[in-house]
Design an enzyme around this catalytic site. Sequence first.
Site, PDB file in Angstrom:
ATOM      1  N   LYS A 191       0.843  -1.196   0.000  1.00 39.47           N
ATOM      2  CA  LYS A 191       0.000   0.000   0.000  1.00 39.47           C
ATOM      3  C   LYS A 191       0.877   1.244   0.000  1.00 39.47           C
ATOM      4  O   LYS A 191       1.604   1.499   0.958  1.00 39.47           O
ATOM      5  CB  LYS A 191      -0.913   0.048   1.223  1.00 39.47           C
ATOM      6  CG  LYS A 191      -1.970   1.176   1.104  1.00 39.47           C
ATOM      7  CD  LYS A 191      -2.612   1.520   2.437  1.00 39.47           C
ATOM      8  CE  LYS A 191      -1.813   2.539   3.220  1.00 39.47           C
ATOM      9  NZ  LYS A 191      -1.821   3.891   2.600  1.00 39.47           N
ATOM     10  N   GLY A 243       7.123   4.464   8.774  1.00 40.09           N
ATOM     11  CA  GLY A 243       6.222   5.547   9.134  1.00 40.09           C
ATOM     12  C   GLY A 243       6.499   6.028  10.541  1.00 40.09           C
ATOM     13  O   GLY A 243       7.622   5.913  11.051  1.00 40.09           O
ATOM     14  N   SER A 244       5.481   6.545  11.180  1.00 40.85           N
ATOM     15  CA  SER A 244       5.656   7.157  12.492  1.00 40.85           C
ATOM     16  C   SER A 244       5.805   6.109  13.586  1.00 40.85           C
ATOM     17  O   SER A 244       5.321   4.978  13.466  1.00 40.85           O
ATOM     18  CB  SER A 244       4.467   8.066  12.819  1.00 40.85           C
ATOM     19  OG  SER A 244       3.324   7.286  13.134  1.00 40.85           O
ATOM     20  N   THR A 245       6.462   6.505  14.665  1.00 39.57           N
ATOM     21  CA  THR A 245       6.645   5.612  15.801  1.00 39.57           C
ATOM     22  C   THR A 245       5.312   5.260  16.443  1.00 39.57           C
ATOM     23  O   THR A 245       5.105   4.112  16.881  1.00 39.57           O
ATOM     24  CB  THR A 245       7.592   6.272  16.825  1.00 39.57           C
ATOM     25  OG1 THR A 245       8.885   6.419  16.217  1.00 39.57           O
ATOM     26  CG2 THR A 245       7.730   5.418  18.076  1.00 39.57           C
ATOM     27  N   ASP A 246       4.395   6.208  16.505  1.00 38.29           N
ATOM     28  CA  ASP A 246       3.090   5.922  17.114  1.00 38.29           C
ATOM     29  C   ASP A 246       2.352   4.828  16.351  1.00 38.29           C
ATOM     30  O   ASP A 246       1.771   3.917  16.956  1.00 38.29           O
ATOM     31  CB  ASP A 246       2.242   7.192  17.166  1.00 38.29           C
ATOM     32  CG  ASP A 246       2.737   8.181  18.208  1.00 38.29           C
ATOM     33  OD1 ASP A 246       3.493   7.759  19.102  1.00 38.29           O
ATOM     34  OD2 ASP A 246       2.382   9.372  18.115  1.00 38.29           O
ATOM     35  N   GLY A 248       3.804   2.633  14.457  1.00 34.40           N
ATOM     36  CA  GLY A 248       4.593   1.425  14.662  1.00 34.40           C
ATOM     37  C   GLY A 248       4.189   0.684  15.925  1.00 34.40           C
ATOM     38  O   GLY A 248       4.125  -0.554  15.951  1.00 34.40           O
ATOM     39  N   GLU A 265      10.551   0.554  10.408  1.00 27.81           N
ATOM     40  CA  GLU A 265      11.497   1.663  10.238  1.00 27.81           C
ATOM     41  C   GLU A 265      10.709   2.922  10.564  1.00 27.81           C
ATOM     42  O   GLU A 265       9.841   3.345   9.800  1.00 27.81           O
ATOM     43  CB  GLU A 265      12.036   1.670   8.805  1.00 27.81           C
ATOM     44  CG  GLU A 265      13.296   2.509   8.651  1.00 27.81           C
ATOM     45  CD  GLU A 265      12.989   3.934   8.224  1.00 27.81           C
ATOM     46  OE1 GLU A 265      13.000   4.808   9.118  1.00 27.81           O
ATOM     47  OE2 GLU A 265      12.742   4.160   7.038  1.00 27.81           O
ATOM     48  N   CYS A 299      13.148  10.730   7.524  1.00 28.52           N
ATOM     49  CA  CYS A 299      13.139  10.158   8.879  1.00 28.52           C
ATOM     50  C   CYS A 299      14.495  10.271   9.560  1.00 28.52           C
ATOM     51  O   CYS A 299      14.572  10.376  10.783  1.00 28.52           O
ATOM     52  CB  CYS A 299      12.685   8.699   8.835  1.00 28.52           C
ATOM     53  SG  CYS A 299      13.632   7.681   7.676  1.00 28.52           S
ATOM     54  N   GLU A 393       9.685  14.796  16.509  1.00 32.63           N
ATOM     55  CA  GLU A 393      10.081  14.706  15.108  1.00 32.63           C
ATOM     56  C   GLU A 393       9.160  15.629  14.299  1.00 32.63           C
ATOM     57  O   GLU A 393       7.960  15.382  14.175  1.00 32.63           O
ATOM     58  CB  GLU A 393       9.963  13.270  14.597  1.00 32.63           C
ATOM     59  CG  GLU A 393      10.461  13.143  13.167  1.00 32.63           C
ATOM     60  CD  GLU A 393      10.289  11.741  12.602  1.00 32.63           C
ATOM     61  OE1 GLU A 393      11.112  11.350  11.761  1.00 32.63           O
ATOM     62  OE2 GLU A 393       9.336  11.046  12.999  1.00 32.63           O
TER      63      GLU A 393
END
Length: 787
Positions: A191, A243-246, A248, A265, A299, A393
């Site tokens: 996607k 993508g974002s840590t949240d 993830g 990542e 990133c 970030e």
Amino acid sequence: MPTLTEILETMDYGPAPEDAKIAQSWLDKHSGGFGHFINGQFTKPGQCFAVSNPATGAEIAQVTQGTAEDVEMAVKAARAAQPKWAALPGHARAKHLYALARHVQQHARFLAVLETIDNGKPIRETRDIDVPLVARHFYHHAGWAEIMADEFPGATPQGVCGQVIPWNFPLLMLAWKVAPALAAGNTVVLKPAEYTPLTALALAEIAAEAGLPKGVLNIVTGDGATGAAIVGHGDIDKLAFTGSTDVGRIIRRQTAGSGKGLTLELGGKSPFIVFADADIDAAVEGVVDAIWFNQGQVCCAGSRILVAESIAPRFTQLLKQRMTKLRVGDPLDKSIDMGAIVHPVQLDRIASLVDQGKASGAAITQGTAPQGCFYPPTLAENVEPANILATEEIFGPVVTLTTFRTPEDALALANATNYGLAASVWSENVNLALDVAAKVKAGVVWINATNLFDAAAGFGGYRESGFGREGGREGMMAYLRPARPGKPGKPEASPATPDPLPALSGPAQPIDRTAKMYIGGKQARPDSGYVYQVTGPKGPVGMAGLGNRKDIRNAVEAAHKAAGWGKATGHNRAQVLYYLAENLSARAGEFADRLHSFGQSKKSAEAEVDATLRRAFWYAAQADKFDGAVHSTSNPYVTLAMNEPLGVVGVACPDSLPLLGLMSLVLPAIAMGNAVVALPSQSHPLAATDLYQVFDTSDLPGGVVNLVTGPRDELAKTLADHDDVAAMWYFGSAEGCAMVETASAGNLKQTWTEVAGTRDFTGPAGQGREFLHRATQVKNIWVPYGE
């Protein structure tokens, strides 16, 4: 337009527009909207959403919103295609990947222009960086497909891979994920980002043109709901997310207990460290590449400048002068330095964060930018450690500047973040640069450079920047299942709950010594004050301490104090493991008797001790031989792939094989320089507590191995929840595996979970390089070489 004479007099840049006619004609061809690319062809457009050009705000395409049914269709196509694709000889897959690389090159200009129109980044970047790297990844992984059987003997593909990629490098992120997946024999359901799906759809057409078999690559477009459908699909074997840590964390929790492979990542807040002896002009230009490349939507962007106090005034002056020369505007202009922010939502977020930082005392200096979805290059000074600009970030062209006095100060500031994706170190002193590179907590370190990428070098982070690597040998390993000798066994029975109540019968001996825990190199009574009875076939054989959260806390603290173990040479660690084997051998009969008291036959007990001894020797031998590599990248750099210890590793051991199961997990962890908090066999922990004197007489530093006895799953959850634990290995119940993976999402620690009993620790599957890989994380250090 200025005349040539005027240009020579002013030395101003004139416009250099890129011709976008071919890309526009492709968009016109699909003016009726894009469907998904499934099983080698495009579906009819469904319910669509608009895709806009960030630089102009104009709608450029209509793209289908993927549904759960669309994802189901794509997964079925990938599943049907996977066995045949995996069965192809590596040479045949290599030819397909080579063809993809060639066709990407043939359509390079079209892809570069389309990426700029869709994403807003300057055409110079898409043309000279993104698209050439896309081709490089397909070429590189064609090579891995060719030699996979030789380089990864016995390894098998994961199966069907679900991949979700971001909008900052739409086509390059696709190549990073698709190329190794296909090389390894997997099929893909990918996607692209909602904002930037067009180059993925163009690549699908190119894949069909290049003859890629149907169902091997499937593209489903949509928003976060479509991504969630891929993540949650039960027939996907491996997930890769950037993508974002949240998000993830959400994916880590959502996939817990599913058995799916997972690489993440995630975000970064990368330090850009400039020492007093650095080439200041080069470092200033490095900042341009670090934070204003791709509008700071990177990133690994060097978003925190740390500069030596003695050169800070000069450095800051030059940096501000350089900011005034940056040209922000139409990304299709070949002389533009910064293009458009990807979407108004992201623009608003950047502006809001800068306003919050300014309200907290930051001094803001900005360049210029035109009206629209553009943001000027921004420098923030006087930023306190708690300021949102220092912690969050931003994902925009905003950089903070902080001074330091000593290298120790620089490292403390650099590591004062939960992230650990990348770092950049600037110094003319090679000893200083390499020393800092070794100590900074980041998966990628560039020396006197920044934002260098290559398919041959792994990319990925430490800590809350995620786990797993993309690119290089380690990136290929993420898409393979390592060979496991022997047949899977049956899950072992869950151990009985430890009972702290007095029992009607006690040990055969009238005087019993309760085994204590082992924390920080010393025996320690349980914080709870409770013990539980350990039994054998003839009744009780002793008592063990009932550990609790505080015992885990104490053990983790002790493990952190043993950080010097990870800095010891492999040779020195090997010597300690040899001593350990020697001392265990001297007491082999005693340990066999202990195992026999648990109900094992004498022959079986002696075999377990003997296997443990052989394992200790094997990992002692590996301690100074499991080394890194020098990657052959396409840049004039030596790219060192260093295997580093994870830090503190929590280990929950299987209930059976109380000596061998424990040491099979502890030995590889400590051989690689980690400190361990181990939870021994819940039913028979006395085989572990008997090791205290072996550890003490083997020169093992206090805190390297810590043993906490008691209820495995309860203690394992505490370890998995603990933010100062870097990794968690769990061998227990299926429910416990899910629990550990869910709890690990707090700090995104690496996990290794298996249902106990399914791995035969007595045979070849009980040791090997897989254990050593699990015990390390790769740091790629880029060092200038030969320039």
